[in-house]
Design a protein around this motif. Structure first.
Motif, PDB file in Angstrom:
ATOM      1  N   GLN A   9       3.725 -24.792  36.494  1.00 59.79           N
ATOM      2  CA  GLN A   9       4.748 -23.969  37.146  1.00 59.79           C
ATOM      3  C   GLN A   9       6.062 -24.012  36.378  1.00 59.79           C
ATOM      4  OE1 GLN A   9       4.316 -21.859  39.723  1.00 59.79           O
ATOM      5  NE2 GLN A   9       2.143 -22.430  39.619  1.00 59.79           N
ATOM      6  N   LEU A  10       6.424 -25.194  35.872  1.00 63.56           N
ATOM      7  CA  LEU A  10       7.653 -25.309  35.082  1.00 63.56           C
ATOM      8  C   LEU A  10       7.519 -24.564  33.753  1.00 63.56           C
ATOM      9  CD1 LEU A  10      10.465 -26.561  34.769  1.00 63.56           C
ATOM     10  CD2 LEU A  10       9.367 -28.603  33.805  1.00 63.56           C
ATOM     11  N   PHE A  11       6.366 -24.689  33.115  1.00 61.42           N
ATOM     12  CA  PHE A  11       6.144 -24.002  31.841  1.00 61.42           C
ATOM     13  C   PHE A  11       6.260 -22.489  32.003  1.00 61.42           C
ATOM     14  CE2 PHE A  11       2.977 -21.747  29.220  1.00 61.42           C
ATOM     15  CZ  PHE A  11       3.512 -21.966  27.959  1.00 61.42           C
ATOM     16  N   LYS A  12       5.771 -21.951  33.100  1.00 62.54           N
ATOM     17  CA  LYS A  12       5.792 -20.504  33.311  1.00 62.54           C
ATOM     18  C   LYS A  12       7.200 -19.944  33.462  1.00 62.54           C
ATOM     19  CE  LYS A  12       2.930 -20.102  36.782  1.00 62.54           C
ATOM     20  NZ  LYS A  12       2.094 -19.434  37.811  1.00 62.54           N
ATOM     21  N   GLN A  13       8.182 -20.799  33.723  1.00 59.50           N
ATOM     22  CA  GLN A  13       9.550 -20.325  33.872  1.00 59.50           C
ATOM     23  C   GLN A  13      10.137 -19.845  32.547  1.00 59.50           C
ATOM     24  OE1 GLN A  13      12.279 -22.865  36.048  1.00 59.50           O
ATOM     25  NE2 GLN A  13      10.619 -23.715  37.284  1.00 59.50           N
ATOM     26  N   ALA A  14       9.725 -20.455  31.424  1.00 60.30           N
ATOM     27  CA  ALA A  14      10.297 -20.077  30.121  1.00 60.30           C
ATOM     28  C   ALA A  14       9.340 -20.445  29.001  1.00 60.30           C
ATOM     29  CB  ALA A  14      11.644 -20.762  29.924  1.00 60.30           C
ATOM     30  N   PRO A  15       8.164 -19.820  28.945  1.00 55.43           N
ATOM     31  CA  PRO A  15       7.157 -20.233  27.959  1.00 55.43           C
ATOM     32  C   PRO A  15       7.612 -20.075  26.514  1.00 55.43           C
ATOM     33  CG  PRO A  15       6.543 -18.173  29.052  1.00 55.43           C
ATOM     34  CD  PRO A  15       7.688 -18.736  29.803  1.00 55.43           C
ATOM     35  N   PHE A  16       8.258 -18.942  26.193  1.00 53.99           N
ATOM     36  CA  PHE A  16       8.663 -18.726  24.798  1.00 53.99           C
ATOM     37  C   PHE A  16       9.713 -19.750  24.364  1.00 53.99           C
ATOM     38  CE2 PHE A  16      11.479 -16.784  21.623  1.00 53.99           C
ATOM     39  CZ  PHE A  16      10.559 -16.549  20.609  1.00 53.99           C
ATOM     40  N   SER A  17      10.718 -19.970  25.205  1.00 55.76           N
ATOM     41  CA  SER A  17      11.763 -20.943  24.871  1.00 55.76           C
ATOM     42  C   SER A  17      11.185 -22.348  24.725  1.00 55.76           C
ATOM     43  CB  SER A  17      12.856 -20.942  25.943  1.00 55.76           C
ATOM     44  OG  SER A  17      13.545 -19.711  25.966  1.00 55.76           O
ATOM     45  N   LEU A  18      10.197 -22.672  25.551  1.00 50.51           N
ATOM     46  CA  LEU A  18       9.583 -23.992  25.461  1.00 50.51           C
ATOM     47  C   LEU A  18       8.765 -24.140  24.177  1.00 50.51           C
ATOM     48  CD1 LEU A  18       8.526 -24.467  29.181  1.00 50.51           C
ATOM     49  CD2 LEU A  18      10.156 -25.889  27.921  1.00 50.51           C
ATOM     50  N   PHE A  19       8.100 -23.072  23.748  1.00 54.93           N
ATOM     51  CA  PHE A  19       7.377 -23.123  22.478  1.00 54.93           C
ATOM     52  C   PHE A  19       8.346 -23.367  21.322  1.00 54.93           C
ATOM     53  CE2 PHE A  19       3.650 -20.922  24.447  1.00 54.93           C
ATOM     54  CZ  PHE A  19       2.683 -21.807  24.005  1.00 54.93           C
ATOM     55  N   VAL A  20       9.471 -22.671  21.333  1.00 52.46           N
ATOM     56  CA  VAL A  20      10.477 -22.859  20.286  1.00 52.46           C
ATOM     57  C   VAL A  20      11.049 -24.273  20.354  1.00 52.46           C
ATOM     58  CG1 VAL A  20      12.709 -22.092  19.405  1.00 52.46           C
ATOM     59  CG2 VAL A  20      11.051 -20.409  20.232  1.00 52.46           C
ATOM     60  N   LEU A  21      11.303 -24.738  21.563  1.00 52.49           N
ATOM     61  CA  LEU A  21      11.854 -26.083  21.753  1.00 52.49           C
ATOM     62  C   LEU A  21      10.929 -27.145  21.175  1.00 52.49           C
ATOM     63  CD1 LEU A  21      13.969 -27.999  23.127  1.00 52.49           C
ATOM     64  CD2 LEU A  21      12.465 -27.968  25.132  1.00 52.49           C
ATOM     65  N   MET A  22       9.643 -27.062  21.464  1.00 51.19           N
ATOM     66  CA  MET A  22       8.710 -28.086  21.013  1.00 51.19           C
ATOM     67  C   MET A  22       8.323 -27.916  19.542  1.00 51.19           C
ATOM     68  SD  MET A  22       8.767 -29.806  23.668  1.00 51.19           S
ATOM     69  CE  MET A  22       7.720 -31.113  23.040  1.00 51.19           C
ATOM     70  N   LEU A  23       8.564 -26.728  18.986  1.00 46.23           N
ATOM     71  CA  LEU A  23       8.325 -26.521  17.558  1.00 46.23           C
ATOM     72  C   LEU A  23       9.460 -27.087  16.718  1.00 46.23           C
ATOM     73  CD1 LEU A  23       6.547 -25.195  15.361  1.00 46.23           C
ATOM     74  CD2 LEU A  23       7.857 -23.082  15.719  1.00 46.23           C
ATOM     75  N   SER A  24      10.657 -27.110  17.278  1.00 47.40           N
ATOM     76  CA  SER A  24      11.829 -27.547  16.519  1.00 47.40           C
ATOM     77  C   SER A  24      11.715 -28.981  16.001  1.00 47.40           C
ATOM     78  CB  SER A  24      13.105 -27.358  17.350  1.00 47.40           C
ATOM     79  OG  SER A  24      13.039 -28.063  18.564  1.00 47.40           O
ATOM     80  N   PRO A  25      11.188 -29.957  16.774  1.00 46.71           N
ATOM     81  CA  PRO A  25      11.052 -31.304  16.195  1.00 46.71           C
ATOM     82  C   PRO A  25      10.150 -31.344  14.969  1.00 46.71           C
ATOM     83  CG  PRO A  25      10.856 -31.402  18.585  1.00 46.71           C
ATOM     84  CD  PRO A  25      10.838 -29.953  18.210  1.00 46.71           C
ATOM     85  N   LEU A  26       9.089 -30.548  14.974  1.00 49.92           N
ATOM     86  CA  LEU A  26       8.187 -30.527  13.816  1.00 49.92           C
ATOM     87  C   LEU A  26       8.889 -29.976  12.589  1.00 49.92           C
ATOM     88  CD1 LEU A  26       4.952 -29.198  15.579  1.00 49.92           C
ATOM     89  CD2 LEU A  26       5.595 -31.567  15.105  1.00 49.92           C
ATOM     90  N   ILE A  27       9.715 -28.944  12.793  1.00 49.09           N
ATOM     91  CA  ILE A  27      10.461 -28.362  11.680  1.00 49.09           C
ATOM     92  C   ILE A  27      11.489 -29.347  11.147  1.00 49.09           C
ATOM     93  CG2 ILE A  27      12.047 -26.513  11.019  1.00 49.09           C
ATOM     94  CD1 ILE A  27      10.652 -24.737  13.075  1.00 49.09           C
ATOM     95  N   ILE A  28      12.219 -29.988  12.061  1.00 48.07           N
ATOM     96  CA  ILE A  28      13.235 -30.964  11.656  1.00 48.07           C
ATOM     97  C   ILE A  28      12.594 -32.128  10.914  1.00 48.07           C
ATOM     98  CG2 ILE A  28      14.913 -32.642  12.529  1.00 48.07           C
ATOM     99  CD1 ILE A  28      15.457 -30.672  14.840  1.00 48.07           C
ATOM    100  N   GLU A  29      11.469 -32.603  11.417  1.00 47.98           N
ATOM    101  CA  GLU A  29      10.779 -33.717  10.768  1.00 47.98           C
ATOM    102  C   GLU A  29      10.336 -33.332   9.360  1.00 47.98           C
ATOM    103  OE1 GLU A  29       7.261 -36.976  11.771  1.00 47.98           O
ATOM    104  OE2 GLU A  29       7.298 -35.052  12.814  1.00 47.98           O
ATOM    105  N   GLY A  30       9.810 -32.123   9.203  1.00 47.97           N
ATOM    106  CA  GLY A  30       9.378 -31.668   7.886  1.00 47.97           C
ATOM    107  C   GLY A  30      10.530 -31.563   6.901  1.00 47.97           C
ATOM    108  N   ILE A  31      11.654 -31.062   7.362  1.00 48.39           N
ATOM    109  CA  ILE A  31      12.830 -30.932   6.484  1.00 48.39           C
ATOM    110  C   ILE A  31      13.329 -32.307   6.050  1.00 48.39           C
ATOM    111  CG2 ILE A  31      15.253 -30.222   6.409  1.00 48.39           C
ATOM    112  CD1 ILE A  31      14.499 -27.894   8.237  1.00 48.39           C
ATOM    113  N   ILE A  32      13.398 -33.241   6.983  1.00 47.22           N
ATOM    114  CA  ILE A  32      13.879 -34.586   6.663  1.00 47.22           C
ATOM    115  C   ILE A  32      12.961 -35.270   5.656  1.00 47.22           C
ATOM    116  CG2 ILE A  32      14.292 -36.895   7.613  1.00 47.22           C
ATOM    117  CD1 ILE A  32      15.183 -35.513  10.200  1.00 47.22           C
TER     118      ILE A  32
END
Length: 259
Positions: free
Chosen positions: A43-66
Motif C-alpha cells: 500500500q505504501l509503495f503504490k503511493q509513489a512507485p516511480f519516486s521509490l524506484f528512483v530513490l532506491m536506484l540512487s544508492p547503487l549509482i552513488i556507490e558505483g561513482i564512489i
C-alpha cells in the motif's frame, strides 16, 4: 438521551478504529498476520512507485561513482580497489539512512523527497556506529574467502574478474543477509525515533521475538532477491528493492514514535 447514545457510539467507533490499527501494526497484540507487513508495504509503495524506484536506484549509482573515484586518483590498483570498495560501503550507511527518512516522509507527509527530513534527523550517534554497519560486507568477504580462497578476496575486495557461476555468486551476495537483518531497523530507529544503538537493537529483538515467522519470511524474501541478482543481471534487486523497503518500513513503523 440521544446525545448520550451518540457519544457512546462515537466512543465505540473510536475504540474499534484503534483496535483495528493495533491489530494491523501488531501493537499490544500477541500475533500479527504474516501478510500484514506485505500488505502495508504494498500500500505504501503504490503511493509513489516511480519516486521509490528512483530513490532506491540512487544508492547503487552513488556507490558505483564512489568506487570509480579512487581508481582515477590512486595509480596503484592494489590500493585503489580496496580503498574504493571500503569507502563506498561506508558512504552507503548514511545514504541508506537517508532512504529510510524519505520513505518515512512518504508515509507521514505523502511525498518521498524532503531535504528537511534528511537534514533534521539525528545523524550524530548514527554516524558514530557506521563502521559497525559494514559487517554485512565483511561477512561476504569472509564467506568468499572460505568458499573460494584468495580468488574470493580478489573478486570482492580487488574487483578482479574470476571464473564463477551465477549460483556461487548468488551465495556470496546472500551470505550478508543475516547481518543485514540484524541491523535492518537500526537506521530508522536511531534517525527517526532518536534511540541509541543499544535501544535500537533491543527493539529489533523485540520485533523478532513478537513476530518470528513474519521476520523469517522477510529474511527469506531478502535472501531470494539478493541471491537471484547474478541470475537476473541485477533486475531482481532493482525491481524488488522499492517494494521490500516499504515492507521493511511497515514492520518497524509502530516502533518509530519518540521515547
Amino acid at each position: 438521551m440521544t446525545a448520550h447514545t451518540s457519544g457512546n457510539q462515537n466512543e465505540l467507533a473510536l475504540q474499534a478504529t484503534q483496535t483495528h490499527e493495533n491489530n494491523t501494526y501488531g501493537i499490544n497484540t500477541g500475533r500479527l498476520d504474516n501478510k500484514a507487513w506485505l500488505q502495508q508495504g504494498w500500500q505504501l509503495f503504490k503511493q509513489a512507485p516511480f519516486s521509490l524506484f528512483v530513490l532506491m536506484l540512487s544508492p547503487l549509482i552513488i556507490e558505483g561513482i564512489i568506487q570509480l573515484l579512487p581508481a582515477q586518483l590512486i595509480p596503484d590498483p592494489l590500493l585503489a580497489a580496496p580503498m574504493s570498495i571500503m569507502l563506498s560501503k561506508w558512504i552507503m550507511v548514511p545514504v541508506i539512512g537517508a532512504t529510510w527518512l524519505c520513505i518515512h516522509n512518504l508515509a507521514t507527509k505523502g511525498k518521498v523527497w524532503s531535504f528537511s527530513a534528511i537534514s533534521n534527523a539525528s545523524w550524530g550517534k548514527f554516524l558514530l556506529i557506521s563502521p559497525l554497519l559494514l559487517l554485512p560486507f565483511l561477512s561476504q568477504l569472509l564467506f568468499s574467502w572460505v568458499l573460494l580462497g584468495s580468488n574470493g578476496v580478489d573478486l570482492l575486495l580487488f574487483q578482479k574478474l574470476i571464473d564463477i557461476s551465477a549460483h556461487t555468486l548468488g551465495l556470496l551476495f546472500s551470505s550478508a543477509v543475516p547481518f543485514i537483518m540484524l541491523f535492518l531497523f537500526v537506521a530508522p530507529l536511531m534517525l527517526i525515533a532518536k534511540r541509541t544503538f543499544k535501544q535500537s537493537m533491543a527493539t529489533t529483538f523485540s520485533i523478532v521475538s513478537a513476530q518470528p515467522s513474519a521476520f523469517a519470511m522477510l529474511a527469506a524474501l531478502n535472501t531470494l532477491v539478493i541471491y537471484f541478482a547474478p541470475h537476473t543481471f541485477g533486475l531482481s534487486v532493482l525491481l524488488a528493492c522499492p517494494v521490500l523497503a516499504c515492507i521493511h518500513y511497515g514492520a518497524v513503523k509502530p516502533h518509530l514514535a519518540h521515547k
